[in-house]
Design a protein around this motif. Sequence first.
Motif, PDB file in Angstrom:
ATOM      1  N   ARG A   1     -31.649  -9.684  -7.299  1.00  0.00           N
ATOM      2  CA  ARG A   1     -30.727 -10.033  -8.376  1.00  0.00           C
ATOM      3  C   ARG A   1     -29.547 -10.855  -7.862  1.00  0.00           C
ATOM      4  NH1 ARG A   1     -31.114  -7.494 -13.214  1.00  0.00           N
ATOM      5  NH2 ARG A   1     -28.895  -7.750 -13.573  1.00  0.00           N
ATOM      6  N   GLN A   2     -29.266 -10.771  -6.554  1.00  0.00           N
ATOM      7  CA  GLN A   2     -28.175 -11.560  -5.999  1.00  0.00           C
ATOM      8  C   GLN A   2     -28.571 -13.025  -5.834  1.00  0.00           C
ATOM      9  OE1 GLN A   2     -25.224  -9.945  -5.586  1.00  0.00           O
ATOM     10  NE2 GLN A   2     -26.373  -8.216  -6.403  1.00  0.00           N
ATOM     11  N   PHE A   3     -29.886 -13.315  -5.863  1.00  0.00           N
ATOM     12  CA  PHE A   3     -30.339 -14.664  -5.581  1.00  0.00           C
ATOM     13  C   PHE A   3     -31.132 -15.287  -6.724  1.00  0.00           C
ATOM     14  CE2 PHE A   3     -30.023 -12.308  -1.595  1.00  0.00           C
ATOM     15  CZ  PHE A   3     -29.153 -13.109  -0.888  1.00  0.00           C
ATOM     16  N   VAL A   4     -31.699 -14.476  -7.598  1.00  0.00           N
ATOM     17  CA  VAL A   4     -32.536 -14.986  -8.678  1.00  0.00           C
ATOM     18  C   VAL A   4     -31.762 -14.902  -9.989  1.00  0.00           C
ATOM     19  CG1 VAL A   4     -34.717 -14.735  -9.914  1.00  0.00           C
ATOM     20  CG2 VAL A   4     -34.601 -14.232  -7.463  1.00  0.00           C
ATOM     21  N   LEU A   5     -31.610 -16.056 -10.638  1.00  0.00           N
ATOM     22  CA  LEU A   5     -30.805 -16.106 -11.867  1.00  0.00           C
ATOM     23  C   LEU A   5     -31.562 -15.607 -13.087  1.00  0.00           C
ATOM     24  CD1 LEU A   5     -28.847 -19.486 -11.589  1.00  0.00           C
ATOM     25  CD2 LEU A   5     -28.041 -17.170 -11.160  1.00  0.00           C
ATOM     26  N   GLY A   6     -32.882 -15.704 -13.092  1.00  0.00           N
ATOM     27  CA  GLY A   6     -33.595 -15.267 -14.282  1.00  0.00           C
ATOM     28  C   GLY A   6     -35.095 -15.290 -14.101  1.00  0.00           C
ATOM     29  N   ARG A   7     -35.782 -14.665 -15.058  1.00  0.00           N
ATOM     30  CA  ARG A   7     -37.240 -14.619 -15.015  1.00  0.00           C
ATOM     31  C   ARG A   7     -37.874 -15.795 -15.741  1.00  0.00           C
ATOM     32  NH1 ARG A   7     -37.250  -8.679 -17.389  1.00  0.00           N
ATOM     33  NH2 ARG A   7     -35.492  -9.699 -18.434  1.00  0.00           N
ATOM     34  N   SER A   8     -37.081 -16.606 -16.402  1.00  0.00           N
ATOM     35  CA  SER A   8     -37.544 -17.825 -17.053  1.00  0.00           C
ATOM     36  C   SER A   8     -36.459 -18.875 -16.892  1.00  0.00           C
ATOM     37  CB  SER A   8     -37.816 -17.574 -18.542  1.00  0.00           C
ATOM     38  OG  SER A   8     -36.592 -17.290 -19.210  1.00  0.00           O
ATOM     39  N   ILE A   9     -36.808 -20.127 -17.134  1.00  0.00           N
ATOM     40  CA  ILE A   9     -35.821 -21.191 -16.988  1.00  0.00           C
ATOM     41  C   ILE A   9     -34.701 -21.014 -18.008  1.00  0.00           C
ATOM     42  CG2 ILE A   9     -37.151 -22.753 -18.460  1.00  0.00           C
ATOM     43  CD1 ILE A   9     -34.917 -23.673 -15.424  1.00  0.00           C
ATOM     44  N   GLN A  10     -35.026 -20.526 -19.194  1.00  0.00           N
ATOM     45  CA  GLN A  10     -33.995 -20.322 -20.210  1.00  0.00           C
ATOM     46  C   GLN A  10     -33.011 -19.242 -19.772  1.00  0.00           C
ATOM     47  OE1 GLN A  10     -37.284 -20.565 -20.878  1.00  0.00           O
ATOM     48  NE2 GLN A  10     -37.288 -22.554 -21.933  1.00  0.00           N
ATOM     49  N   GLU A  11     -33.528 -18.146 -19.222  1.00  0.00           N
ATOM     50  CA  GLU A  11     -32.654 -17.073 -18.752  1.00  0.00           C
ATOM     51  C   GLU A  11     -31.790 -17.546 -17.592  1.00  0.00           C
ATOM     52  OE1 GLU A  11     -33.226 -12.634 -16.815  1.00  0.00           O
ATOM     53  OE2 GLU A  11     -34.694 -13.345 -18.295  1.00  0.00           O
ATOM     54  N   ALA A  12     -32.383 -18.315 -16.692  1.00  0.00           N
ATOM     55  CA  ALA A  12     -31.628 -18.829 -15.549  1.00  0.00           C
ATOM     56  C   ALA A  12     -30.529 -19.777 -15.997  1.00  0.00           C
ATOM     57  CB  ALA A  12     -32.570 -19.535 -14.585  1.00  0.00           C
ATOM     58  N   MET A  13     -30.820 -20.634 -16.968  1.00  0.00           N
ATOM     59  CA  MET A  13     -29.817 -21.576 -17.462  1.00  0.00           C
ATOM     60  C   MET A  13     -28.687 -20.853 -18.185  1.00  0.00           C
ATOM     61  SD  MET A  13     -32.242 -24.734 -18.723  1.00  0.00           S
ATOM     62  CE  MET A  13     -30.846 -25.662 -19.361  1.00  0.00           C
ATOM     63  N   SER A  14     -29.020 -19.763 -18.862  1.00  0.00           N
ATOM     64  CA  SER A  14     -27.992 -18.966 -19.523  1.00  0.00           C
ATOM     65  C   SER A  14     -27.045 -18.345 -18.504  1.00  0.00           C
ATOM     66  CB  SER A  14     -28.648 -17.872 -20.379  1.00  0.00           C
ATOM     67  OG  SER A  14     -27.664 -17.054 -20.987  1.00  0.00           O
ATOM     68  N   GLU A  15     -27.605 -17.810 -17.409  1.00  0.00           N
ATOM     69  CA  GLU A  15     -26.777 -17.240 -16.348  1.00  0.00           C
ATOM     70  C   GLU A  15     -25.931 -18.327 -15.680  1.00  0.00           C
ATOM     71  OE1 GLU A  15     -26.331 -14.097 -15.283  1.00  0.00           O
ATOM     72  OE2 GLU A  15     -27.546 -13.367 -16.952  1.00  0.00           O
ATOM     73  N   ALA A  16     -26.516 -19.497 -15.503  1.00  0.00           N
ATOM     74  CA  ALA A  16     -25.781 -20.605 -14.896  1.00  0.00           C
ATOM     75  C   ALA A  16     -24.612 -21.033 -15.779  1.00  0.00           C
ATOM     76  CB  ALA A  16     -26.721 -21.782 -14.655  1.00  0.00           C
ATOM     77  N   ALA A  17     -24.847 -21.045 -17.093  1.00  0.00           N
ATOM     78  CA  ALA A  17     -23.776 -21.424 -18.018  1.00  0.00           C
ATOM     79  C   ALA A  17     -22.627 -20.433 -17.957  1.00  0.00           C
ATOM     80  CB  ALA A  17     -24.331 -21.518 -19.441  1.00  0.00           C
ATOM     81  N   ALA A  18     -22.955 -19.140 -17.833  1.00  0.00           N
ATOM     82  CA  ALA A  18     -21.915 -18.117 -17.719  1.00  0.00           C
ATOM     83  C   ALA A  18     -21.121 -18.293 -16.434  1.00  0.00           C
ATOM     84  CB  ALA A  18     -22.550 -16.733 -17.782  1.00  0.00           C
ATOM     85  N   ALA A  19     -21.817 -18.598 -15.340  1.00  0.00           N
ATOM     86  CA  ALA A  19     -21.135 -18.815 -14.070  1.00  0.00           C
ATOM     87  C   ALA A  19     -20.238 -20.045 -14.135  1.00  0.00           C
ATOM     88  CB  ALA A  19     -22.164 -18.972 -12.951  1.00  0.00           C
ATOM     89  N   ARG A  20     -20.673 -21.053 -14.881  1.00  0.00           N
ATOM     90  CA  ARG A  20     -19.897 -22.278 -14.984  1.00  0.00           C
ATOM     91  C   ARG A  20     -18.614 -22.065 -15.782  1.00  0.00           C
ATOM     92  NH1 ARG A  20     -23.819 -26.590 -14.332  1.00  0.00           N
ATOM     93  NH2 ARG A  20     -24.928 -25.576 -16.007  1.00  0.00           N
ATOM     94  N   LYS A  21     -18.648 -21.129 -16.730  1.00  0.00           N
ATOM     95  CA  LYS A  21     -17.436 -20.819 -17.485  1.00  0.00           C
ATOM     96  C   LYS A  21     -16.387 -20.183 -16.582  1.00  0.00           C
ATOM     97  CE  LYS A  21     -19.550 -20.213 -22.063  1.00  0.00           C
ATOM     98  NZ  LYS A  21     -19.851 -19.217 -23.145  1.00  0.00           N
ATOM     99  N   ALA A  22     -16.863 -19.364 -15.643  1.00  0.00           N
ATOM    100  CA  ALA A  22     -15.935 -18.699 -14.728  1.00  0.00           C
ATOM    101  C   ALA A  22     -15.445 -19.634 -13.642  1.00  0.00           C
ATOM    102  CB  ALA A  22     -16.612 -17.477 -14.097  1.00  0.00           C
ATOM    103  N   GLN A  23     -16.284 -20.600 -13.277  1.00  0.00           N
ATOM    104  CA  GLN A  23     -15.917 -21.550 -12.229  1.00  0.00           C
ATOM    105  C   GLN A  23     -16.449 -22.926 -12.600  1.00  0.00           C
ATOM    106  OE1 GLN A  23     -17.096 -20.365  -8.296  1.00  0.00           O
ATOM    107  NE2 GLN A  23     -16.584 -22.340  -7.376  1.00  0.00           N
ATOM    108  N   GLY A  24     -15.600 -23.737 -13.141  1.00  0.00           N
ATOM    109  CA  GLY A  24     -16.003 -25.057 -13.598  1.00  0.00           C
ATOM    110  C   GLY A  24     -16.463 -25.940 -12.459  1.00  0.00           C
TER     111      GLY A  24
END
Length: 282
Positions: free
Chosen positions: A86-109
Amino acid sequence: MRLAEALLRVPDTETAIALTADQLGKAEFDSASGGPHKMLASLSASAIALSKKFLPEQHGDAGLFKRLGAQAVVAATVRAIQLLGRQFVLGRSIQEAMSEAAAARKAQGGLRFSYDMLGEGARTEADAERYLASYLNAIRAIASAKTADGPEAADGISIKLSALFSRYEDAQRERVFNELLPRVWQLVEPAARADINLTIDAEESDRLELSLDVFDALAQRISEAFPQWRGFGLAIQAYQTRALQVVDEVARIARETRLRFMSASSRAPTGTARSNVPRSWA
């Protein structure tokens, strides 16, 4: 980590127990060592010592209690691997991974992501077709969510050639160029049109020359079809003794084709096949 990777590919309990007993039997952590990791080392040593009590001896016949204990140790090890992942894998699908990436981007532009599918390594042509479809789906998803101009400022994708052809090896060079290249081009075209980056991931060292030849062939075609695209690239294994020579060769291809490449470096070995792991996106 060797145990972690191997356990994910073991299909039956008996083999998993034997493998865990073998690997943990060799594991030793010096709990008396100093430094910032002293507490972690101490906990690891205690956990391994306890686990060994439940694992079968090399030539012993484990009773019911020991068998149940061994299964518990294996289950706990697998669970630990999942938590670590879980520390290295953002998601089980590309959509889930992109959602996690978007959340991370909100915290750190300003963050940018290159999506890499785990579990690559086609064993059959059916596997290769599934990976091709997954890559295409990911490229469409990344392109549809793109907001930045130019591949340097946008998210992209990393692909493995060994995921797209089951016989990706130098002995099958003719088939590689006849069968693999058209598949890769199916990914290059939509990535170039969407102006996102697409990186050829690193393979085992014995495939390096073949990968460079494939990269060269693709670059030649890209220079004719998409000469302004700056998103094509190659991951270079920086830990290898040939890294500088690889950089020189990629630079030569860039000069010859008049292309500007994306680049990435890897400091750890890549290419471990995990074909029976659910496909995930990092």
